[in-house]
Design an enzyme around this catalytic site. Structure first.
Site, PDB file in Angstrom:
ATOM      1  N   GLU A 186       0.803  -1.229   0.000  1.00 54.53           N
ATOM      2  CA  GLU A 186       0.000   0.000   0.000  1.00 54.53           C
ATOM      3  C   GLU A 186       0.831   1.271   0.000  1.00 54.53           C
ATOM      4  O   GLU A 186       0.851   2.033   0.964  1.00 54.53           O
ATOM      5  CB  GLU A 186      -0.961   0.008   1.199  1.00 54.53           C
ATOM      6  CG  GLU A 186      -1.988  -1.087   1.151  1.00 54.53           C
ATOM      7  CD  GLU A 186      -3.156  -0.876   2.119  1.00 54.53           C
ATOM      8  OE1 GLU A 186      -3.202   0.165   2.798  1.00 54.53           O
ATOM      9  OE2 GLU A 186      -4.035  -1.746   2.174  1.00 54.53           O
ATOM     10  N   GLU A 240      -5.341  -8.372   0.653  1.00 55.77           N
ATOM     11  CA  GLU A 240      -5.985  -8.068   1.937  1.00 55.77           C
ATOM     12  C   GLU A 240      -7.455  -7.801   1.688  1.00 55.77           C
ATOM     13  O   GLU A 240      -7.825  -7.163   0.693  1.00 55.77           O
ATOM     14  CB  GLU A 240      -5.397  -6.809   2.609  1.00 55.77           C
ATOM     15  CG  GLU A 240      -4.033  -6.995   3.201  1.00 55.77           C
ATOM     16  CD  GLU A 240      -3.522  -5.748   3.914  1.00 55.77           C
ATOM     17  OE1 GLU A 240      -4.343  -4.921   4.383  1.00 55.77           O
ATOM     18  OE2 GLU A 240      -2.290  -5.608   3.992  1.00 55.77           O
TER      19      GLU A 240
HETATM   20  C1  FCB Z   1      -4.394  -1.967   5.439  1.00 59.39           C
HETATM   21  C2  FCB Z   1      -2.985  -2.247   5.929  1.00 59.39           C
HETATM   22  C3  FCB Z   1      -2.946  -3.271   7.029  1.00 59.39           C
HETATM   23  C4  FCB Z   1      -4.071  -3.078   8.018  1.00 59.39           C
HETATM   24  C5  FCB Z   1      -5.393  -3.012   7.308  1.00 59.39           C
HETATM   25  C6  FCB Z   1      -6.583  -2.879   8.226  1.00 59.39           C
HETATM   26  O1  FCB Z   1      -4.421  -0.695   4.883  1.00 59.39           O
HETATM   27  O2  FCB Z   1      -2.188  -2.699   4.874  1.00 59.39           O
HETATM   28  O3  FCB Z   1      -1.682  -3.225   7.635  1.00 59.39           O
HETATM   29  O4  FCB Z   1      -3.839  -1.955   8.766  1.00 59.39           O
HETATM   30  O5  FCB Z   1      -5.382  -1.931   6.415  1.00 59.39           O
END
Ligand code: FCB
Length: 489
Positions: free
Chosen positions: A206, A395
């Site tokens: 990210e 994620e």
């Molecule tokens: C993302 C991050 C991760 C965590 C989630 C909830 O943006 O990559 O580390 O904080 O959100």
């Protein structure tokens, strides 16, 4: 009539109704249901070789910040500054994973995951960011990888999940182009040591989050609010770091290692699924990701991006753009919230973003607006705009106000609702031929949630941070069943 029944209350009530208490037990129920899965889940299945896993990051779970020669990172410094983290919390212990990694792997085995995405802490490997490496730091990941493989779990490693060595920040951090070189050196070093066994590597997690929140808005480490010119140049340096790292990993890893990144692209949803709005959402996707994914996948900044930056545009050479666009084997997408609902409109730029209604639902974190269709449109846009052939959802998950009941159970029905609805949209994408190959649920267990400290829980396992006890939530039973059936249940 009580509005909330504990498990014990239910047992009492259900026996009065002639139900057996075991009918309520989520895990037992899921196991018996799987026998009927084939028929019941028709139309909700995933491709046969679909990969299911969970994700974590080093800083959020490891603790042991001073152990075995680790150097300080920008998050250590940030957390020491009062008022930066909710409750002035820090990650000194976090989940103590640095000492509990073996039992945490057993927890994954019980859950039934076949893949695990974790991150490697740069300051453990190079305590000063560059120069002298720290063998003990690497040993930790060496053992972790071996133990994962011994448990038939494939390791997917992220090289940078935001824990920049403080020593590099002290000489400019990502504002300095030299940090991009240091990152590539570190990436190549790790690849040379681990990629005989680690076959999938992510360069950076990210970019857009840590750049915009850490250096633009100042709410993440290192807490800076840079003016546009410096921020635009920093953003460019991060892209360059990614590209140089791809090249370094290719040079040092054994053949067969696949390389990508994990980006939380800005997700644009067409307001109505008609051709004109879908095209508008694709145009919006290119422009709204112009500083990150678009530049990486096209090897150029869009004219609109450069016009927007104007005199503050980054300075770069054609060679930079070639490095930034180094070919990738896959693209990882972190997908949480729908960012923009887009409709077509006449005139440049051909799209408009509708404001989100004040009543738009969100999960425990206010930023986490609910929009299951984000998990359909994110991979679909990436496949259709940039012809990416392999996509992972690196994620997805949510925070919820989890509270154990009197018996210690955490019945997070809201998280199950969230996951079920998002996964239905991912299944839709996969069944339409969008090349999404795997899904990593964020996250294995509650942990240190950056500036939110321990106030937001995202885990499949509840963590009592006083005792470090981990307890599977209802959502863990749900996810276990999804994985077992390879279908939304
Ligand atoms: C993302 C991050 C991760 C965590 C989630 C909830 O943006 O990559 O580390 O904080 O959100």
């Amino acid at each position: 009539m009580p509005t909330h029944l504990s498990r014990r209350d239910f047992a009492r009530l259900s026996s009065a109704l002639g139900l057996s208490a075991s009918a309520y037990d989520p895990i037992a129920h899921a196991a018996s249901a799987s026998e009927h899965a084939a028929g019941r889940n028709a139309g909700r299945g995933f491709p046969r070789d679909f990969l299911w896993g969970t994700a974590t990051s080093a800083y959020q779970i490891e603790g042991a910040l001073d152990a075995d020669g680790r150097g300080p990172s920008i998050w250590d410094t940030f957390a020491r500054s009062p008022g930066r983290i909710v409750g002035n919390a820090n990650a000194a212990v976090a989940n103590d994973h640095y000492h509990r990694w073996q039992s945490d792997i057993q927890m994954m085995t019980s859950l039934g995951v076949r893949t695990y995405r974790f991150s490697i802490a740069w300051p453990r490997i190079f305590p000063q960011g560059r120069g002298q490496s720290n063998a003990k730091g690497l040993d930790f990941y060496d053992r972790l990888v071996d133990e994962l493989l011994a448990n038939n779990i494939s390791p997917y490693a992220t090289l940078y999940h935001w824990d920049l060595p403080q020593a590099l920040q002290d000489v400019g951090g990502w504002e300095s182009r030299d940090t991009a070189n240091a990152f590539a050196d570190y990436a190549g070093y790790v690849a040379g040591r681990l990629c005989d066994r680690v076959k999938h590597v992510f360069t950076i997690n990210e970019m857009s989050t840590f750049v915009e929140l850490g250096y633009g808005q100042g709410i993440f480490a290192p807490g800076l609010k840079l003016p546009p010119k410096r921020l635009n140049q920093l953003r460019h340096n991060v892209l360059l770091g990614h590209g140089l790292a791809v090249q370094a990993i290719r040079a040092k890893a054994q053949t067969g290692t696949k390389i990508g990144l994990a980006e939380n692209m800005t997700v644009c949803i067409p307001v109505i699924e008609t051709g004109e709005h879908i095209s508008a959402a694709e145009r919006a996707t290119r422009e709204m990701n112009a500083g990150y994914l678009t530049a990486i996948l096209e090897g150029a900044y869009t004219p609109a991006y450069l016009a927007w930056a104007g005199a503050d545009a980054p300075r770069f050479s054609p060679d930079d753009m070639t490095a930034i666009a180094s070919p990738l084997d896959f693209v990882g997408l972190n997908v949480y919230a729908p960012h923009h609902y887009i409709r077509a409109c006449a005139g440049a730029p051909g799209f408009a973003s509708l404001p989100l209604s004040a009543s738009h639902p969100h999960m425990a974190s206010r930023w986490l607006k609910v929009g299951p269709e984000a998990l359909y449109w994110a991979p679909r846009h990436v496949a259709s705009i940039w012809k990416v052939k392999t996509i992972y959802i690196t994620e997805n998950g949510c925070s919820a106000a989890d509270v154990p009941d009197r018996d210690g159970n955490i019945d997070d029905t809201d998280r199950v609702m969230f996951l079920r609805n998002y996964l239905m949209q991912l299944q839709r994408a996969a069944s339409e031929g969008v090349p999404v190959r795997g899904y990593f649920l964020w996250t294995l267990m509650d942990n240190f949630e950056w500036a939110d400290g321990y106030s937001n829980r995202f885990g499949l396992h509840y963590v009592d941070f006083a005792t470090q006890r981990r307890t599977p939530k209802l959502s863990a039973a749900f996810y276990k069943e999804v994985m077992a059936q390879n279908a939304v249940v």
